[in-house]
Design an enzyme around this catalytic site. Structure first.
Site, PDB file in Angstrom:
ATOM      1  N   LYS A 190     -38.619 -61.700 -78.664  1.00 19.42           N
ATOM      2  CA  LYS A 190     -38.043 -62.562 -79.703  1.00 19.42           C
ATOM      3  C   LYS A 190     -37.286 -61.670 -80.700  1.00 19.42           C
ATOM      4  O   LYS A 190     -37.368 -60.445 -80.623  1.00 19.42           O
ATOM      5  CB  LYS A 190     -39.145 -63.373 -80.401  1.00 19.42           C
ATOM      6  CG  LYS A 190     -40.197 -63.947 -79.461  1.00 19.42           C
ATOM      7  CD  LYS A 190     -39.636 -64.822 -78.329  1.00 19.42           C
ATOM      8  CE  LYS A 190     -40.780 -65.313 -77.436  1.00 19.42           C
ATOM      9  NZ  LYS A 190     -40.319 -65.962 -76.193  1.00 19.42           N
TER      10      LYS A 190
HETATM   11  C1  LIG Z   1     -41.817 -66.528 -75.601  1.00 20.46           C
HETATM   12  C2  LIG Z   1     -42.101 -67.942 -75.428  1.00 20.46           C
HETATM   13  C3  LIG Z   1     -43.425 -68.434 -75.405  1.00 20.46           C
HETATM   14  C4  LIG Z   1     -44.624 -67.527 -75.386  1.00 20.46           C
HETATM   15  O1  LIG Z   1     -44.793 -66.757 -76.552  1.00 20.46           O
HETATM   16  P1  LIG Z   1     -45.965 -65.654 -76.563  1.00 20.46           P
HETATM   17  O2  LIG Z   1     -46.024 -65.242 -77.995  1.00 20.46           O
HETATM   18  O3  LIG Z   1     -45.527 -64.555 -75.658  1.00 20.46           O
HETATM   19  O4  LIG Z   1     -47.216 -66.294 -76.113  1.00 20.46           O
HETATM   20  C5  LIG Z   1     -43.624 -69.796 -75.312  1.00 20.46           C
HETATM   21  N1  LIG Z   1     -42.593 -70.662 -75.246  1.00 20.46           N
HETATM   22  C6  LIG Z   1     -41.297 -70.240 -75.263  1.00 20.46           C
HETATM   23  C7  LIG Z   1     -40.196 -71.253 -75.213  1.00 20.46           C
HETATM   24  C8  LIG Z   1     -41.019 -68.859 -75.349  1.00 20.46           C
HETATM   25  O5  LIG Z   1     -39.744 -68.462 -75.343  1.00 20.46           O
END
Ligand SMILES: *Cc1c(COP(=O)(O)O)cnc(C)c1O
Length: 387
Positions: A190
């Site tokens: 992210k």
């Molecule tokens: C990255 C992501 C997740 C998972 O996030 P984590 O913090 O790695 O558990 C869930 N949904 C979407 C749409 C994502 O892009």
């Protein structure tokens, strides 16, 4: 277009974290304090996120995946319940529903924004439907108003998977400010990261209190309260909870990253604009949707390989890799993965499948130069020019 074979070969990663002295000092500060797990830094991080998105409460957890499950648990979603969600998302969305014993019911997406189509969602409601989990993918908000309208008409709960969209807006409102709950990720893929981490924002105080208990085994007294008390304190455990705690080490990094968020988004939007201009010159490619009522953070920059292309998306990715350029397939369709085929059999979601197989995510990071972007796009043009 220039011929890239005549140029120096570059190494272009998909993403780089934007760490400097601020994050280094944050980690050292926490180490020297002697308090490394959930404590004062987590509380500060939560305040920073709540203030930024415009929510009354923010609760930090280990990841967005656990945040989504925790939100469902506190709302009472569990075995026998159905939750509407897009298949077109990272698999964590569907997994978070399965983790609480509920059934994800996959809904196809709209071409307008690559997000769950509210009309198709309404058509999949059954007497067992308990909640809707819309997803804001790749840094672009989904069409929230019609989702909340459908939920309101059918008395359904809403949990927003806003994992990659911190800083994004919908009709001028920051994602995270709606009734929610809204769940964000701080994974390194992210645009801001705490290493691993998730945050739930909400305006419901009672819900926030329950989440704080659930993430800490429903312990009636927090570690910090016990530590600060002058007397002996005995805690109680009223329900069976979990260890979903973020550490203070992570939160301190997250705070430093949040201070950079606006600059990171501004730079990503400038970089995206350069890509847009360069890609508009390349045949067989189109851009991802950009609804005018939403601010796109470009957590991921996606382009689409058109049916006219002489080579497939996968061949294009292989060609780029030979030139030192890392790309990723666009957003996956979870219903096609063996884990979901085994559980629910084969399903057909035509738009999700089409875009999952034709979208490509291009490199984007802080400090990416125009020459690097030109090299990426020239390499694509070379690949697509080959019949
Ligand atoms: C990255 C992501 C997740 C998972 O996030 P984590 O913090 O790695 O558990 C869930 N949904 C979407 C749409 C994502 O892009």
């Amino acid at each position: 277009m220039t011929n890239t074979s005549a140029r120096a070969r570059m190494q272009i990663p998909l993403m780089k974290p934007t760490f400097d002295e601020a994050e280094e000092e944050a980690v050292v500060r926490v180490l020297r304090s002697g308090w490394v797990t959930q404590g004062p830094e987590v509380a500060r991080f939560e305040q920073v996120v709540a203030d930024y998105v415009g929510a009354q409460h923010a609760i930090a957890l280990t990841s967005c995946t656990t945040a989504l499950s925790a939100a469902l648990m506190v709302m009472g979603v569990g075995p026998g319940d159905e939750v509407l969600c897009p298949s077109f998302s990272y698999i964590a969305t569907a997994n978070s529903i399965v983790h609480v014993g509920a059934t994800p019911v996959f809904v196809d997406i709209s071409r307008n924004d690559w997000a769950m189509d509210p009309v198709l969602a309404e058509a999949k409601i059954t007497p067992r439907t308990k909640a809707i989990m819309p997803v804001h993918g790749t840094g672009l908000s989904c069409d929230l108003d019609p989702i909340y309208e459908v939920a309101g008409r059918h008395n359904l709960l809403v949990v927003e998977d806003a994992a990659p969209v911190i800083g994004g807006t919908y009709k001028g409102r920051r994602i995270g400010s709606s009734d929610g709950p809204v769940c964000f990720s701080f994974h390194p893929r992210k645009i801001v990261t705490s290493g691993e981490g998730g945050v739930i924002t909400t305006n419901d105080s009672e819900f926030a209190d329950k989440l704080r208990l659930l993430r800490h085994h429903y312990m009636s007294v927090s570690d910090v309260q016990r530590h600060q008390s002058s007397g002996v304190v005995f805690e109680e455990y009223e329900e069976v909870g979990y260890n979903f705690r973020m550490t203070d080490l992570q939160a301190a990094v997250g705070i430093a990253q949040m201070h950079k968020l606006d600059d990171i988004i501004a730079e990503r939007r400038r970089t995206a604009h350069v890509y847009d201009e360069l890609i508009s010159e390349v045949p067989h490619l189109s851009l991802s949707p950009r609804p005018a009522d939403r601010l796109h953070t470009f957590q991921s920059y996606a382009a689409v390989v058109l049916p006219s292309s002489p080579i497939s998306r996968n061949d294009l990715m292989a060609y780029l890799l030979e030139r030192g350029i890392t790309s990723r397939r666009g957003v996956m369709s979870s219903h096609l993965e063996p884990a979901y085929v085994k559980r629910f059999g084969s399903q057909s979601l035509p738009i999700s499948e089409e875009i999952s197989s034709t979208a490509i995510i291009l490199p984007m990071y802080s400090g990416m130069t125009n020459a690097e972007q030109q090299y990426v796009v020239d390499s694509m043009a070379d690949a697509l020019g080959k019949a």
